[in-house]
Enzyme design. Structure first.
Site, short mmCIF file in Angstrom:
data_model
loop_
_atom_site.label_atom_id
_atom_site.label_comp_id
_atom_site.label_asym_id
_atom_site.label_seq_id
_atom_site.Cartn_x
_atom_site.Cartn_y
_atom_site.Cartn_z
CG HIS A 57 -1.99 -0.94 1.18
ND1 HIS A 57 -2.06 -2.30 1.73
CD2 HIS A 57 -3.04 -1.06 0.09
CE1 HIS A 57 -3.11 -2.88 1.36
NE2 HIS A 57 -3.80 -2.22 0.47
CG ASP A 101 -7.98 -3.28 1.47
OD1 ASP A 101 -7.97 -2.11 1.49
OD2 ASP A 101 -7.82 -3.96 0.92
CB ALA A 143 -14.29 0.86 -11.35
CG ASP A 145 -5.88 -1.50 -3.86
OD1 ASP A 145 -5.17 -2.29 -4.41
OD2 ASP A 145 -6.14 -1.12 -2.91
#
Length: 267
Positions: free
Chosen positions: A32, A56, A111, A128
């Site tokens: 990340h 998440d 998306a 992501d």
């Protein structure tokens, strides 16, 4: 929707979606931090941010380390993931309650359709997303989609995408790089060792009119992350991540871009 499994070993947790590891608390910062901080540090401004995937909340956690961020739109297809990230104590502990932050707007939508419907402009766009294993996911790694992102990006904005493994999925990795370049981005690939995932890669891009690739790579080499609270990422680590071993790009000329009508990345 996806099958969600959370496992524990000693003091660490793993999240699996449909059998594929999403993250492990053992080493998720090695994924990340490289995903977020090069793009955020490079961007001329960092007020409006778009995150596609990342339900998440871990990417958003890193983005919120920048005080000038005004809004983060997080678009994730699966409401079960974003609900876990907003309510489950394991998630809340790991993501620092990031999706409950008033700056964050969570949208449970595809998306591809979201990007093609909105009119907003963003300083940084983060992809992501799951690996492009299906046609619907392949669309999110296509030149057409990258062109749509380019239209939603401010003149000196930055886009970054996870790009599978340059070791285990080398052709897909190179295909993502070729597709972004074909869409009109100056694009630089980089990678890192994530123990629970193996070698992992990303591609970062800016509009080709904003900066040529040679200058972009030189700029990445001098980024300073010392003012950001990181557990892994440093200036030296960034320099190392943009270097690849012999042979990595030998077949680049043979790689075709992935398009909305020819899903090269799936072959």
């Amino acid at each position: 929707y996806q099958k969600i499994v959370i496992t524990k070993w000693k003091n660490n947790y793993w999240l699996f979606l449909n059998g594929s590891e999403q993250f492990s608390t053992y080493d998720e910062e090695r994924y990340h931090e490289p995903l977020i901080h090069p793009a955020m540090t490079l961007a001329k401004e960092r007020k409006q941010i778009l995150v596609l995937g990342g339900g998440d909340g871990l990417a958003v956690r890193e983005i919120l380390k920048y005080s000038k961020v005004q809004s983060i739109d997080l678009v994730d297809l699966d409401p079960a993931i974003t609900k876990l990230a907003q309510t489950h104590k394991i998630f809340l502990n790991v993501n620092k309650s990031s999706l409950l932050n008033p700056k964050v707007n969570v949208v449970n939508q595809d998306a591809y359709h979201y990007v093609n419907q909105i009119e907003k402009l963003f300083d940084v766009i983060v992809l992501d997303l799951p690996d492009p294993k299906t046609v619907s996911l392949s669309l999110l790694y296509s030149t057409g989609f990258y062109k749509s992102l380019k239209r939603r990006l401010k003149p000196f904005g930055v886009v970054v995408t996870q790009a599978t493994s340059p070791l285990y999925s080398s052709k897909a990795f190179l295909c993502i790089l070729k597709s972004m370049r074909t869409a009109g981005f100056s694009s630089i690939p980089y990678w890192n060792d994530v123990p629970t995932l193996g070698q992992w890669g990303w591609v970062l891009g800016v509009k080709d009119k904003a900066m040529p690739e040679k200058k972009l790579k030189l700029t990445l080499d001098i980024l300073d992350f010392s003012s950001i609270d990181t557990r892994f990422l440093t200036k030296d680590a960034m320099i190392a991540m943009t270097r690849f071993g012999k042979g990595t790009f030998e077949v680049m000329s043979e790689i075709e871009p992935n398009t909305e009508f020819n899903h090269i990345i799936l072959t």
